[in-house]
Motif scaffolding. Structure first.
Motif, PDB file in Angstrom:
ATOM      1  N   ILE A  59       0.949  -0.871  -0.393  1.00  0.00           N
ATOM      2  CA  ILE A  59       0.133  -0.180  -0.104  1.00  0.00           C
ATOM      3  C   ILE A  59       0.905   1.282  -0.078  1.00  0.00           C
ATOM      4  CG2 ILE A  59      -1.673  -1.057   1.569  1.00  0.00           C
ATOM      5  CD1 ILE A  59      -0.940  -0.049   3.365  1.00  0.00           C
ATOM      6  N   ALA A  60       0.300   2.284  -0.442  1.00  0.00           N
ATOM      7  CA  ALA A  60       1.180   4.056  -0.218  1.00  0.00           C
ATOM      8  C   ALA A  60       0.018   4.960  -0.022  1.00  0.00           C
ATOM      9  CB  ALA A  60       1.317   4.190  -1.346  1.00  0.00           C
ATOM     10  N   GLU A  61       0.552   5.377   0.591  1.00  0.00           N
ATOM     11  CA  GLU A  61      -0.284   7.100   1.271  1.00  0.00           C
ATOM     12  C   GLU A  61      -0.503   7.910  -0.081  1.00  0.00           C
ATOM     13  OE1 GLU A  61      -1.246  10.019   5.103  1.00  0.00           O
ATOM     14  OE2 GLU A  61       0.765   8.333   4.787  1.00  0.00           O
ATOM     15  N   VAL A  62      -2.160   8.685  -0.117  1.00  0.00           N
ATOM     16  CA  VAL A  62      -2.554   9.614  -1.010  1.00  0.00           C
ATOM     17  C   VAL A  62      -1.850  10.525  -0.213  1.00  0.00           C
ATOM     18  CG1 VAL A  62      -4.107  10.847  -1.677  1.00  0.00           C
ATOM     19  CG2 VAL A  62      -4.623   7.953  -1.866  1.00  0.00           C
ATOM     20  N   THR A 345      -3.016  26.647 -14.029  1.00  0.00           N
ATOM     21  CA  THR A 345      -3.266  27.586 -12.691  1.00  0.00           C
ATOM     22  C   THR A 345      -1.735  27.663 -11.876  1.00  0.00           C
ATOM     23  OG1 THR A 345      -3.219  25.095 -11.586  1.00  0.00           O
ATOM     24  CG2 THR A 345      -5.377  25.707 -12.432  1.00  0.00           C
ATOM     25  N   SER A 346      -2.067  28.721 -11.051  1.00  0.00           N
ATOM     26  CA  SER A 346      -1.194  28.713 -10.303  1.00  0.00           C
ATOM     27  C   SER A 346      -0.657  27.368  -8.955  1.00  0.00           C
ATOM     28  CB  SER A 346      -0.584  30.252  -8.790  1.00  0.00           C
ATOM     29  OG  SER A 346      -1.177  31.090 -10.061  1.00  0.00           O
ATOM     30  N   PRO A 347       0.609  27.886  -8.513  1.00  0.00           N
ATOM     31  CA  PRO A 347       0.937  26.095  -7.596  1.00  0.00           C
ATOM     32  C   PRO A 347      -0.470  26.036  -6.314  1.00  0.00           C
ATOM     33  CG  PRO A 347       3.027  27.150  -8.274  1.00  0.00           C
ATOM     34  CD  PRO A 347       1.892  28.622  -8.381  1.00  0.00           C
ATOM     35  N   THR A 348      -0.951  25.000  -6.550  1.00  0.00           N
ATOM     36  CA  THR A 348      -1.106  24.967  -5.115  1.00  0.00           C
ATOM     37  C   THR A 348      -1.462  23.750  -4.606  1.00  0.00           C
ATOM     38  OG1 THR A 348      -3.520  24.838  -7.065  1.00  0.00           O
ATOM     39  CG2 THR A 348      -3.501  26.825  -6.340  1.00  0.00           C
ATOM     40  N   PRO A 349      -2.448  23.076  -3.274  1.00  0.00           N
ATOM     41  CA  PRO A 349      -2.151  21.958  -3.287  1.00  0.00           C
ATOM     42  C   PRO A 349      -3.368  21.089  -3.529  1.00  0.00           C
ATOM     43  CG  PRO A 349      -2.715  24.026  -1.111  1.00  0.00           C
ATOM     44  CD  PRO A 349      -2.234  24.494  -1.998  1.00  0.00           C
ATOM     45  N   LEU A 350      -2.519  20.425  -3.972  1.00  0.00           N
ATOM     46  CA  LEU A 350      -3.697  19.782  -4.785  1.00  0.00           C
ATOM     47  C   LEU A 350      -3.201  17.691  -4.385  1.00  0.00           C
ATOM     48  CD1 LEU A 350      -2.914  20.314  -8.514  1.00  0.00           C
ATOM     49  CD2 LEU A 350      -4.399  21.187  -7.192  1.00  0.00           C
ATOM     50  N   LEU A 351      -3.986  17.059  -4.547  1.00  0.00           N
ATOM     51  CA  LEU A 351      -4.379  15.302  -4.467  1.00  0.00           C
ATOM     52  C   LEU A 351      -3.432  15.104  -5.487  1.00  0.00           C
ATOM     53  CD1 LEU A 351      -4.868  14.072  -1.563  1.00  0.00           C
ATOM     54  CD2 LEU A 351      -6.939  13.710  -2.413  1.00  0.00           C
ATOM     55  N   VAL A 352      -2.735  14.162  -4.925  1.00  0.00           N
ATOM     56  CA  VAL A 352      -1.975  12.830  -5.743  1.00  0.00           C
ATOM     57  C   VAL A 352      -1.806  11.586  -5.288  1.00  0.00           C
ATOM     58  CG1 VAL A 352       0.392  12.770  -6.647  1.00  0.00           C
ATOM     59  CG2 VAL A 352      -0.333  14.608  -6.699  1.00  0.00           C
ATOM     60  N   VAL A 353      -2.075  10.779  -5.887  1.00  0.00           N
ATOM     61  CA  VAL A 353      -2.462   9.332  -6.287  1.00  0.00           C
ATOM     62  C   VAL A 353      -1.096   8.646  -6.588  1.00  0.00           C
ATOM     63  CG1 VAL A 353      -4.268   9.158  -8.014  1.00  0.00           C
ATOM     64  CG2 VAL A 353      -3.882   7.219  -6.589  1.00  0.00           C
ATOM     65  N   PRO A 354      -0.500   7.475  -6.518  1.00  0.00           N
ATOM     66  CA  PRO A 354       0.447   7.262  -6.771  1.00  0.00           C
ATOM     67  C   PRO A 354      -0.086   6.252  -8.238  1.00  0.00           C
ATOM     68  CG  PRO A 354       0.389   6.008  -4.516  1.00  0.00           C
ATOM     69  CD  PRO A 354      -1.348   7.074  -5.083  1.00  0.00           C
ATOM     70  N   LYS A 355       0.453   6.465  -9.271  1.00  0.00           N
ATOM     71  CA  LYS A 355       0.176   5.799 -10.541  1.00  0.00           C
ATOM     72  C   LYS A 355       0.048   3.989 -10.604  1.00  0.00           C
ATOM     73  CE  LYS A 355       2.602   9.651 -13.615  1.00  0.00           C
ATOM     74  NZ  LYS A 355       3.779   9.146 -14.747  1.00  0.00           N
ATOM     75  N   ASP A 356       0.625   3.206  -9.854  1.00  0.00           N
ATOM     76  CA  ASP A 356       0.412   1.789  -9.837  1.00  0.00           C
ATOM     77  C   ASP A 356      -1.152   1.673  -8.766  1.00  0.00           C
ATOM     78  OD1 ASP A 356       2.993   1.500 -10.963  1.00  0.00           O
ATOM     79  OD2 ASP A 356       4.093   0.562  -9.533  1.00  0.00           O
ATOM     80  N   LEU A 396     -10.557  10.765  -3.384  1.00  0.00           N
ATOM     81  CA  LEU A 396     -10.429  10.517  -1.958  1.00  0.00           C
ATOM     82  C   LEU A 396     -10.030  11.890  -2.123  1.00  0.00           C
ATOM     83  CD1 LEU A 396      -7.048   8.299  -4.468  1.00  0.00           C
ATOM     84  CD2 LEU A 396      -9.357   7.375  -2.803  1.00  0.00           C
ATOM     85  N   THR A 397      -9.787  11.515  -0.441  1.00  0.00           N
ATOM     86  CA  THR A 397      -8.999  12.065   0.713  1.00  0.00           C
ATOM     87  C   THR A 397      -7.084  12.529   1.378  1.00  0.00           C
ATOM     88  OG1 THR A 397      -9.783  11.076   2.559  1.00  0.00           O
ATOM     89  CG2 THR A 397     -11.096  12.449   1.416  1.00  0.00           C
ATOM     90  N   ALA A 398      -6.935  12.978   1.412  1.00  0.00           N
ATOM     91  CA  ALA A 398      -5.547  12.617   1.618  1.00  0.00           C
ATOM     92  C   ALA A 398      -5.426  12.044   3.018  1.00  0.00           C
ATOM     93  CB  ALA A 398      -4.260  14.535   2.714  1.00  0.00           C
ATOM     94  N   GLY A 399      -4.387  11.000   3.404  1.00  0.00           N
ATOM     95  CA  GLY A 399      -3.756  10.453   4.337  1.00  0.00           C
ATOM     96  C   GLY A 399      -4.847   8.396   3.750  1.00  0.00           C
ATOM     97  N   GLN A 400      -5.512   8.685   3.009  1.00  0.00           N
ATOM     98  CA  GLN A 400      -5.539   7.261   2.857  1.00  0.00           C
ATOM     99  C   GLN A 400      -5.285   5.868   2.163  1.00  0.00           C
ATOM    100  OE1 GLN A 400      -9.808   8.614   0.145  1.00  0.00           O
ATOM    101  NE2 GLN A 400     -10.275   7.452   1.560  1.00  0.00           N
ATOM    102  N   LYS A 401      -5.253   4.867   2.716  1.00  0.00           N
ATOM    103  CA  LYS A 401      -4.008   3.719   1.932  1.00  0.00           C
ATOM    104  C   LYS A 401      -4.762   3.364   1.024  1.00  0.00           C
ATOM    105  CE  LYS A 401      -1.123   4.632   5.318  1.00  0.00           C
ATOM    106  NZ  LYS A 401      -2.663   6.118   6.132  1.00  0.00           N
TER     107      LYS A 401
END
Length: 447
Positions: A59-62, A345-356, A396-401
């Motif tokens: 697993i990995a974290e969002v 857009t200008s740089p802002t906080p964005l949620l990123v999920v691993p590609k795999d 998704l939300t930040a911190g989810q596995k």
């Protein structure tokens, strides 16, 4: 062959006796088969159907990253200035050993032109130069002679001028006849005319000498240029690169200025793209722009110039980008396609999920969440790809596995085991990958 005979049982008892034996044998065979099936079925069912088998996953974290949102814009590679090898004279031209597509370096001979006419012209110019030098020497001799005669004419003019002056005085004193005085005065005038004629001749000869000097200098210049032209009949490459155009003959006639070959510098490519005008400010503020070829090869580029060319119909503007770090060989072609990630857009906080973790569906994308010791399916909406994942727009939300290994054969609600022997609810759910795991590869398919 020995005949075999056996007395058949009586019709009354033989049939029923044989049938009973057959029934007993079949019953025994069925009992044995039931034992085998009872033994094999649980193991087979667990392996084939999944059953209660625990799937081992990683697993990995969002996470949230400070990024600009991106959109994909298609650009194309364009060749910069091309070096052309041209004919230096009208002559028969013989191509060298190079062929279309060969790599060349400065000094390589691309073709050779026949220089016979140029060499004949060179001989004629050298003969003209010798003639001009002889005329100059003759002018110098004549000029020296004229200067000497001028001195004589000056002395003679002074002498006759003195005689005319004395004759005039004698006539005034009635000591000399008027006719004699006129004769002396006429002789003085004649001497002055000869003096002026000599000075004019000297001036003319000096001008001729200067003209001869100019002719000599011009001829020497033409000879030097002709020598260069003869040397240049060996048409050489002036730059390193690849031959992208070559005359379509092995031996043919080329006129002066005709292009024999074109050489493209493979390090002189730029990327041209039509950028929507609403994104121009974000691109100008970005330090670099990422891109990839259709084969997946990656590029890093910087804005070089925004051309004053605007398409009013598509509201786009033509921009050119320079490539840093070199261009992959597979993209070193004019009009090759490059997919650019243009910031919107200008740089802002964005949620990123691993590609795999992302799996494609017919109508979107999904991931499997590690929910305790179970896998839970989650439909998501993704945006542009970044270096280590995809931007998440929804789901998704930040911190989810999310499960990044072993998620291909999962189903919703299936029991999972993370890494070693511990469940997802234990310490192994921290999202750390094993040391042997490789870097996630890009997901195939469109966003």
């Amino acid at each position: 062959m020995v005949p075999f005979t056996h007395p058949l049982p009586a019709a009354r008892y033989g049939f029923w006796g044989g049938f009973s034996a057959y029934v007993q044998f079949a019953a025994g065979l069925g009992f044995a088969a039931a034992i085998v099936i009872a033994t094999v079925t649980p193991s087979w069912a667990q392996k084939a159907g999944g059953g209660k088998r625990t799937a081992r996953v990683e697993i990995a974290e969002v996470k949230t990253q400070i990024l600009s949102n991106f959109t994909e814009v298609q650009g194309r590679l364009t060749v910069g200035l091309v070096d052309s090898v041209t004919a230096v004279t009208n002559a028969t031209t013989q191509l060298g050993e190079f062929r279309l597509g060969d790599q060349v370096v400065p000094g390589d001979i691309i073709a050779i032109q026949d220089s016979a006419k140029l060499e004949l012209r060179l001989s004629q110019l050298r003969a003209r130069l010798r003639e001009a030098k002889l005329r100059l020497a003759d002018s110098d001799d004549e000029l020296r002679a004229e200067v000497g005669l001028l001195e004589v004419n000056k002395a003679q003019a002074e002498l006759l001028a003195g005689k005319a002056k004395r004759a005039k005085e004698l006539v005034a004193n009635n000591a000399l006849a008027v006719d004699a005085a006129e004769t002396a005065f006429n002789a003085s005038l004649t001497a002055n005319l000869q003096l002026l004629s000599r000075e004019s001749s000297i001036a003319r000869k000096k001008a001729q000498r200067e003209m001869s000097s100019v002719t000599i200098a011009q001829t020497e210049f033409e000879i030097a240029q002709l020598v260069k032209d003869i040397k240049a009949t060996k048409l050489r490459s002036q730059t390193a690169g690849q031959i992208t155009f070559l005359a379509d003959y092995r031996r043919g006639y080329a006129r002066e200025g005709e292009i024999i070959a074109k050489i493209t510098d493979l390090n002189n490519f730029e990327i041209e793209a039509e950028i929507p005008v609403t994104y121009l400010g974000y691109i100008e503020a970005a330090k670099s722009i990422s891109g990839r070829g259709l084969d997946g090869s990656k590029l890093e580029m910087q804005l070089r110039v925004s051309l004053p060319v605007q398409n009013l119909r598509s509201a786009t503007r033509t921009m050119r980008f320079s490539v840093s770090g070199g261009i992959p060989s597979i993209l070193q072609a004019d009009n090759a396609v490059v997919v650019m990630q243009v910031p919107t857009t200008s740089p802002t906080p964005l949620l990123v999920v691993p590609k795999d973790a992302v799996l494609p569906l017919a109508v979107g994308h999904m991931v499997y969440l590690a929910d305790g010791d179970r896998a839970r399916r989650q439909i998501i909406q993704i945006g542009a790809a970044v270096d280590d994942g995809f931007i998440v727009k929804k789901g998704l939300t930040a911190g989810q596995k999310v499960i990044v290994r072993g998620n291909e054969q999962l189903s919703d609600g299936k029991e999972i085991q993370i890494g070693g022997d511990k469940k997802a609810g234990g310490k192994a759910g921290s999202g750390q990958k094993s040391k042997g795991s490789s870097k996630p590869a890009e997901m195939k398919g469109s966003n």
